[in-house]
Enzyme design. Structure first.
Site, mmCIF file in Angstrom:
data_model
loop_
_atom_site.group_PDB
_atom_site.id
_atom_site.type_symbol
_atom_site.label_atom_id
_atom_site.label_comp_id
_atom_site.label_asym_id
_atom_site.label_seq_id
_atom_site.Cartn_x
_atom_site.Cartn_y
_atom_site.Cartn_z
ATOM 1 N N CYS A 63 33.917 43.135 36.744
ATOM 2 C CA CYS A 63 35.090 42.859 35.912
ATOM 3 C C CYS A 63 34.727 43.075 34.446
ATOM 4 O O CYS A 63 34.127 42.202 33.814
ATOM 5 C CB CYS A 63 35.569 41.427 36.135
ATOM 6 S SG CYS A 63 37.068 41.024 35.207
ATOM 7 N N GLU A 99 41.004 47.417 37.342
ATOM 8 C CA GLU A 99 39.924 47.990 38.129
ATOM 9 C C GLU A 99 40.316 49.406 38.539
ATOM 10 O O GLU A 99 41.491 49.774 38.490
ATOM 11 C CB GLU A 99 39.630 47.107 39.359
ATOM 12 C CG GLU A 99 38.284 47.354 39.993
ATOM 13 C CD GLU A 99 37.136 47.332 39.000
ATOM 14 O OE1 GLU A 99 36.745 48.440 38.548
ATOM 15 O OE2 GLU A 99 36.659 46.248 38.652
#
Length: 239
Positions: free
Chosen positions: A2, A110
């Site tokens: 992340c 993402e």
């Protein structure tokens, strides 16, 4: 992992959602796209001060770093902390007892890899507009200048079914806390087994995702704008 996060709400909305007040409300502006590799300041809530929202630098610098040069190099590798190794890794294990924090978010980004191309997604929760990642924090003091830097890392775990499909190159995801887990994560007396029980993939049924444009990786345009969150369809993904 992340490395790209979003927090597109006002400071008043954050205060209401997390039952805490900003230490520096006018130093905060909504962040549509925050890139961890810029080591920007981000709103967090610490175990030490659970009712205050503070701005810490993304990219944890351990207190034991000897120089600023070492600190700058270290934080490139501590934007995330792999939850399976935090109990033994020197960068993080000393933080586990009392230096846990909430890293506030309205969603994260993402990339999915297909046929050697990458497609960006925005991922959020169905049940609430604001939530928190499990984080660790530390305070580093530059011995030469006296500068104090407070910083954090976001914990990651293995991916759930949704994130396996999206983040299909590494199959990881950030540790997202349920509302009940948020205050539990900030408790000072957590045992190791309690910590391990939290460091699990989030309920896939409460997550949602859609593709966005490649504005997020543009070198010519500012990606920290509301437009970065707009849905965008790729023909090759819908055929």
């Amino acid at each position: 992992m992340c490395y790209h996060n979003s927090l597109n709400k006002s400071f008043q909305e954050l205060e209401a959602a997390f039952d805490a007040h900003f230490a520096e409300p006018f130093d905060y502006k909504p962040i549509f796209h925050g890139n961890g590799f810029t080591f920007l300041k981000w709103p967090v809530i610490t175990a030490e001060q659970p009712h205050i929202i503070q701005l810490f630098h993304w990219g944890l610098i351990p207190f034991w770093c000897k120089t600023m040069d070492a600190a700058q190099e270290m934080r490139k590798n501590t934007l995330n902390a792999v939850s399976e190794t935090i109990f033994t890794k020197p960068s993080f294990k000393h933080c586990l007892k009392h230096q846990r924090c909430l890293v506030l978010s309205s969603g994260f980004f993402e990339w999915q890899t297909l046929n050697k191309k990458k497609y960006p997604y925005f991922i959020s929760l169905r049940s609430r507009e604001l939530f928190a990642f499990a984080g660790l924090y530390d305070t580093f003091t530059d011995k030469q200048t006296g500068e104090v830097i407070q910083s954090f890392s976001i914990l990651t775990t293995h991916a759930n079914v949704l994130m396996e499909k999206i983040h299909n190159s590494r199959k990881r995801m950030p540790v997202i806390l349920s509302k009940n887990q948020e205050r539990q994560w900030l408790q000072q007396d957590m045992e190791e087994e309690d910590v391990r029980q939290i460091l699990k993939p989030y309920d896939v049924d409460d997550m949602q995702a859609y593709t966005i444009s490649r504005l997020i990786t543009s070198r010519l345009q500012d990606s920290n704008t509301f437009e970065v969150l707009a849905p965008f369809s790729y023909k090759e993904l819908t055929d």
